[in-house]
Scaffold this motif. Structure first.
Motif, PDB file in Angstrom:
ATOM      1  N   GLY A  76      -2.265  -0.612   0.398  1.00 51.33           N
ATOM      2  CA  GLY A  76      -0.930  -0.036   0.363  1.00 51.33           C
ATOM      3  C   GLY A  76       0.024  -0.736  -0.578  1.00 51.33           C
ATOM      4  O   GLY A  76       1.245  -0.733  -0.377  1.00 51.33           O
ATOM      5  N   TRP A  77      -0.493  -1.303  -1.668  1.00 52.31           N
ATOM      6  CA  TRP A  77       0.355  -2.012  -2.630  1.00 52.31           C
ATOM      7  C   TRP A  77       1.117  -1.051  -3.537  1.00 52.31           C
ATOM      8  O   TRP A  77       2.056  -1.463  -4.216  1.00 52.31           O
ATOM      9  N   ILE A  78       0.700   0.199  -3.584  1.00 56.65           N
ATOM     10  CA  ILE A  78       1.347   1.213  -4.414  1.00 56.65           C
ATOM     11  C   ILE A  78       1.747   2.381  -3.524  1.00 56.65           C
ATOM     12  O   ILE A  78       1.247   2.529  -2.400  1.00 56.65           O
ATOM     13  N   ASP A  79       2.654   3.205  -4.033  1.00 61.51           N
ATOM     14  CA  ASP A  79       3.103   4.376  -3.285  1.00 61.51           C
ATOM     15  C   ASP A  79       2.291   5.622  -3.613  1.00 61.51           C
ATOM     16  O   ASP A  79       2.137   6.496  -2.764  1.00 61.51           O
ATOM     17  N   TYR A  80       1.802   5.705  -4.841  1.00 54.15           N
ATOM     18  CA  TYR A  80       1.001   6.867  -5.217  1.00 54.15           C
ATOM     19  C   TYR A  80      -0.007   6.460  -6.287  1.00 54.15           C
ATOM     20  O   TYR A  80       0.163   5.460  -6.988  1.00 54.15           O
ATOM     21  N   ILE A  81      -1.063   7.258  -6.375  1.00 52.73           N
ATOM     22  CA  ILE A  81      -2.087   7.030  -7.391  1.00 52.73           C
ATOM     23  C   ILE A  81      -2.436   8.359  -8.039  1.00 52.73           C
ATOM     24  O   ILE A  81      -2.485   9.406  -7.365  1.00 52.73           O
ATOM     25  N   VAL A  82      -2.644   8.322  -9.369  1.00 51.39           N
ATOM     26  CA  VAL A  82      -2.931   9.532 -10.143  1.00 51.39           C
ATOM     27  C   VAL A  82      -4.209   9.293 -10.946  1.00 51.39           C
ATOM     28  O   VAL A  82      -4.158   9.030 -12.157  1.00 51.39           O
ATOM     29  N   PRO A  83      -5.376   9.366 -10.322  1.00 54.96           N
ATOM     30  CA  PRO A  83      -6.611   9.158 -11.092  1.00 54.96           C
ATOM     31  C   PRO A  83      -6.742  10.191 -12.196  1.00 54.96           C
ATOM     32  O   PRO A  83      -6.513  11.384 -11.976  1.00 54.96           O
ATOM     33  N   GLN A  84      -7.091   9.719 -13.384  1.00 54.36           N
ATOM     34  CA  GLN A  84      -7.214  10.606 -14.536  1.00 54.36           C
ATOM     35  C   GLN A  84      -8.573  11.312 -14.482  1.00 54.36           C
ATOM     36  O   GLN A  84      -9.550  10.871 -15.080  1.00 54.36           O
ATOM     37  N   CYS A  85      -8.613  12.404 -13.745  1.00 55.27           N
ATOM     38  CA  CYS A  85      -9.853  13.176 -13.588  1.00 55.27           C
ATOM     39  C   CYS A  85      -9.960  14.154 -14.758  1.00 55.27           C
ATOM     40  O   CYS A  85      -9.776  15.374 -14.610  1.00 55.27           O
ATOM     41  N   TYR A  86     -10.292  13.611 -15.921  1.00 56.21           N
ATOM     42  CA  TYR A  86     -10.164  14.335 -17.182  1.00 56.21           C
ATOM     43  C   TYR A  86     -11.445  15.061 -17.591  1.00 56.21           C
ATOM     44  O   TYR A  86     -11.680  15.284 -18.774  1.00 56.21           O
ATOM     45  N   ASN A 130      -5.938 -11.532 -11.094  1.00 53.34           N
ATOM     46  CA  ASN A 130      -4.752 -11.504 -11.944  1.00 53.34           C
ATOM     47  C   ASN A 130      -4.075 -10.137 -11.912  1.00 53.34           C
ATOM     48  O   ASN A 130      -2.846 -10.029 -11.833  1.00 53.34           O
ATOM     49  N   ILE A 131      -4.881  -9.080 -11.982  1.00 51.65           N
ATOM     50  CA  ILE A 131      -4.313  -7.735 -11.975  1.00 51.65           C
ATOM     51  C   ILE A 131      -3.839  -7.371 -10.568  1.00 51.65           C
ATOM     52  O   ILE A 131      -2.790  -6.727 -10.396  1.00 51.65           O
ATOM     53  N   ASP A 132      -4.585  -7.781  -9.549  1.00 53.49           N
ATOM     54  CA  ASP A 132      -4.124  -7.575  -8.169  1.00 53.49           C
ATOM     55  C   ASP A 132      -2.733  -8.172  -7.969  1.00 53.49           C
ATOM     56  O   ASP A 132      -1.857  -7.552  -7.352  1.00 53.49           O
ATOM     57  N   ARG A 133      -2.533  -9.375  -8.485  1.00 55.67           N
ATOM     58  CA  ARG A 133      -1.235 -10.035  -8.326  1.00 55.67           C
ATOM     59  C   ARG A 133      -0.130  -9.264  -9.042  1.00 55.67           C
ATOM     60  O   ARG A 133       0.988  -9.131  -8.530  1.00 55.67           O
ATOM     61  N   LEU A 134      -0.426  -8.760 -10.245  1.00 54.58           N
ATOM     62  CA  LEU A 134       0.566  -7.970 -10.964  1.00 54.58           C
ATOM     63  C   LEU A 134       0.998  -6.767 -10.131  1.00 54.58           C
ATOM     64  O   LEU A 134       2.201  -6.492  -9.982  1.00 54.58           O
ATOM     65  N   ILE A 135       0.026  -6.051  -9.578  1.00 52.32           N
ATOM     66  CA  ILE A 135       0.328  -4.843  -8.803  1.00 52.32           C
ATOM     67  C   ILE A 135       1.069  -5.201  -7.521  1.00 52.32           C
ATOM     68  O   ILE A 135       2.124  -4.616  -7.206  1.00 52.32           O
ATOM     69  N   ARG A 136       0.559  -6.145  -6.783  1.00 56.10           N
ATOM     70  CA  ARG A 136       1.156  -6.510  -5.499  1.00 56.10           C
ATOM     71  C   ARG A 136       2.589  -7.036  -5.675  1.00 56.10           C
ATOM     72  O   ARG A 136       3.515  -6.637  -4.958  1.00 56.10           O
ATOM     73  N   GLU A 137       2.774  -7.921  -6.652  1.00 52.70           N
ATOM     74  CA  GLU A 137       4.088  -8.524  -6.852  1.00 52.70           C
ATOM     75  C   GLU A 137       5.095  -7.515  -7.402  1.00 52.70           C
ATOM     76  O   GLU A 137       6.263  -7.512  -6.994  1.00 52.70           O
ATOM     77  N   THR A 138       4.657  -6.665  -8.335  1.00 53.56           N
ATOM     78  CA  THR A 138       5.568  -5.659  -8.874  1.00 53.56           C
ATOM     79  C   THR A 138       6.050  -4.728  -7.769  1.00 53.56           C
ATOM     80  O   THR A 138       7.254  -4.445  -7.650  1.00 53.56           O
ATOM     81  N   GLY A 139       5.127  -4.244  -6.953  1.00 49.98           N
ATOM     82  CA  GLY A 139       5.515  -3.365  -5.854  1.00 49.98           C
ATOM     83  C   GLY A 139       6.468  -4.033  -4.890  1.00 49.98           C
ATOM     84  O   GLY A 139       7.453  -3.429  -4.443  1.00 49.98           O
ATOM     85  N   ARG A 140       6.201  -5.286  -4.572  1.00 51.35           N
ATOM     86  CA  ARG A 140       7.067  -6.005  -3.632  1.00 51.35           C
ATOM     87  C   ARG A 140       8.467  -6.204  -4.210  1.00 51.35           C
ATOM     88  O   ARG A 140       9.463  -5.992  -3.511  1.00 51.35           O
TER      89      ARG A 140
END
Length: 405
Positions: free
Chosen positions: A295-305, A233-243
């Motif tokens: 490659g479904w997103i252009d950038y990622i910002v892991p919260q390395c807190y 479900n979350i994969d689809r949200l990410i993939r479809e939003t990016g597309r």
């Protein structure tokens, strides 16, 4: 407005005194590097300082945050414009945010997003719209939402969990609605990016169950278990939003800032050398590694807190793991930094040292895959109680830089 202008002037003058020759990294600062800050609006964390302010005061506060970003030689602001299924623009889908006026659905009398885009670009700052996909409210009473709220019109979309209301990610109609509500802003404003944070399925709450059984029974056929279905479900949200973004506005970039631990190595040999109590793959059903690898997103910002040397999740171990994860994918890696911890008396000793954050950048720059950093949050960029941000600027930001493309 006078107070905001004075604050910005003091920040700028203090910054000028703090700047010197770059130290720490051992190499020249890059001319292209993502230097961002998150500006949170949920419960008025960063902006506006409280609901119900006059429009001119709201505008002055936002300008002061943007000016602070410029003074710190940042080049991007990730502004939260859909914190709780609401909007900081005149949305066609959702009500005005209560964090503007104090009353959900009440117009503030101006268009905050149009103003934000214009003022950010005037200062050569990128503006990324930060959207929370599924959170509806920080309470469990639908009656407190405006009558026309989609969550009241479609109560079957809603799940109560952990003292909050959420849209159910397992419903295809919810996924489409969430995308439409977000893209309304993307189509109508000159945003540079679309940004999701770390909230997908909610963080686990002991003793409580996220009740999506009916949706699982209706839509979960063909999956080995509910966890696999939730991840899909979350994969689809990410993939479809990016597309959908790229179909209309190819220049708009799509990024996510997840909790930094995909999986511990003890759970999965591909995971990081960590012992975190939360793993995004297993607990939030967010397969962040796959999003990068596909490659479904252009950038990622892991919260390395966490600080360097933190036993359960060492910054010095997480950054190399993420560098390896993005290598060869074309997905850009920026590191999310816990500026809010610096000087907080409740934090351990490393966070009482103004140089800890600067050491993070020194370490990160040893990995060519790391193309920048993002700081949480805007009010800490301004206040900087122990000078940790000023130290970062002195050591690593001798000049402004353009974001990478």
């Amino acid at each position: 407005m006078a107070a905001a202008t004075a604050m910005t002037a003091m920040l700028a003058s203090g910054e000028a005194a703090a700047l010197g020759a770059p130290e720490g990294s051992g190499r020249a600062a890059p001319r292209r590097e993502f230097r961002g800050m998150w500006a949170a609006t949920v419960v008025n964390v960063d902006w506006p300082s409280r609901p119900g302010l006059a429009p001119e005061r709201q505008r002055a506060e936002l300008v002061a945050l943007f000016d602070a970003a410029v003074a710190r030689r940042l080049n991007a602001v990730l502004l939260q414009i859909r914190p709780t299924a609401d909007a900081f623009w005149p949305s066609r889908y959702e009500p005005w945010s209560e964090y503007l006026t104090g009353t959900q659905g009440r117009s503030p009398g101006w268009d905050p997003l149009a103003f934000a885009v214009r003022e950010a670009h005037k200062r050569r700052l990128e503006l990324h719209g930060w959207f929370n996909p599924y959170r509806i409210a920080n309470h469990t009473d639908p009656g407190r939402l405006v009558p026309a709220h989609p969550a009241r019109v479609h109560p079957e979309w809603v799940v109560r969990y952990g003292g909050k209301l959420y849209y159910n990610p397992g419903l295809p109609e919810v996924r489409r609605f969430v995308q439409d509500a977000i893209l309304d802003a993307v189509w109508r404003y000159d945003l540079d990016g679309v940004h999701f944070d770390d909230y997908f399925y909610p963080y686990p709450v002991a003793g409580q169950t996220f009740d999506d059984t009916a949706a699982w029974q209706r839509h979960g056929h063909g999956f080995p278990d509910r966890a696999a279905w939730r991840r899909d479900n979350i994969d689809r949200l990410i993939r479809e939003t990016g597309r959908r973004i790229k179909q209309r506005k190819r220049h708009v970039r799509f990024g996510v800032s997840p909790f930094a631990v995909w999986r511990n190595r003890s759970t999965d040999p591909r995971g990081s050398d960590t012992r975190a109590g939360v793993q995004t793959y297993d607990d939030l059903y967010a397969d962040t590694r796959t999003w990068v690898r596909e490659g479904w997103i252009d950038y990622i910002v892991p919260q390395c807190y966490w600080h360097i040397g933190f036993p359960a999740a060492d910054y010095a171990r997480l950054v190399p793991w993420w560098a390896e994860t993005v290598r060869g994918t074309g997905v850009q890696l920026y590191i999310g930094e816990a500026l809010y911890r610096a000087g907080d008396p409740a934090q351990p000793a490393p966070w009482q040292d103004a140089a800890e954050l600067s050491r993070h950048l020194t370490l990160a720059r040893k990995h060519p895959e790391v193309l920048g950093n993002v700081y949480f949050s805007a009010k800490n960029v301004v206040a900087d109680p122990i000078g940790a941000m000023a130290r970062v600027v002195r050591d690593h930001y001798p000049h402004r830089a353009r974001p990478p493309r």
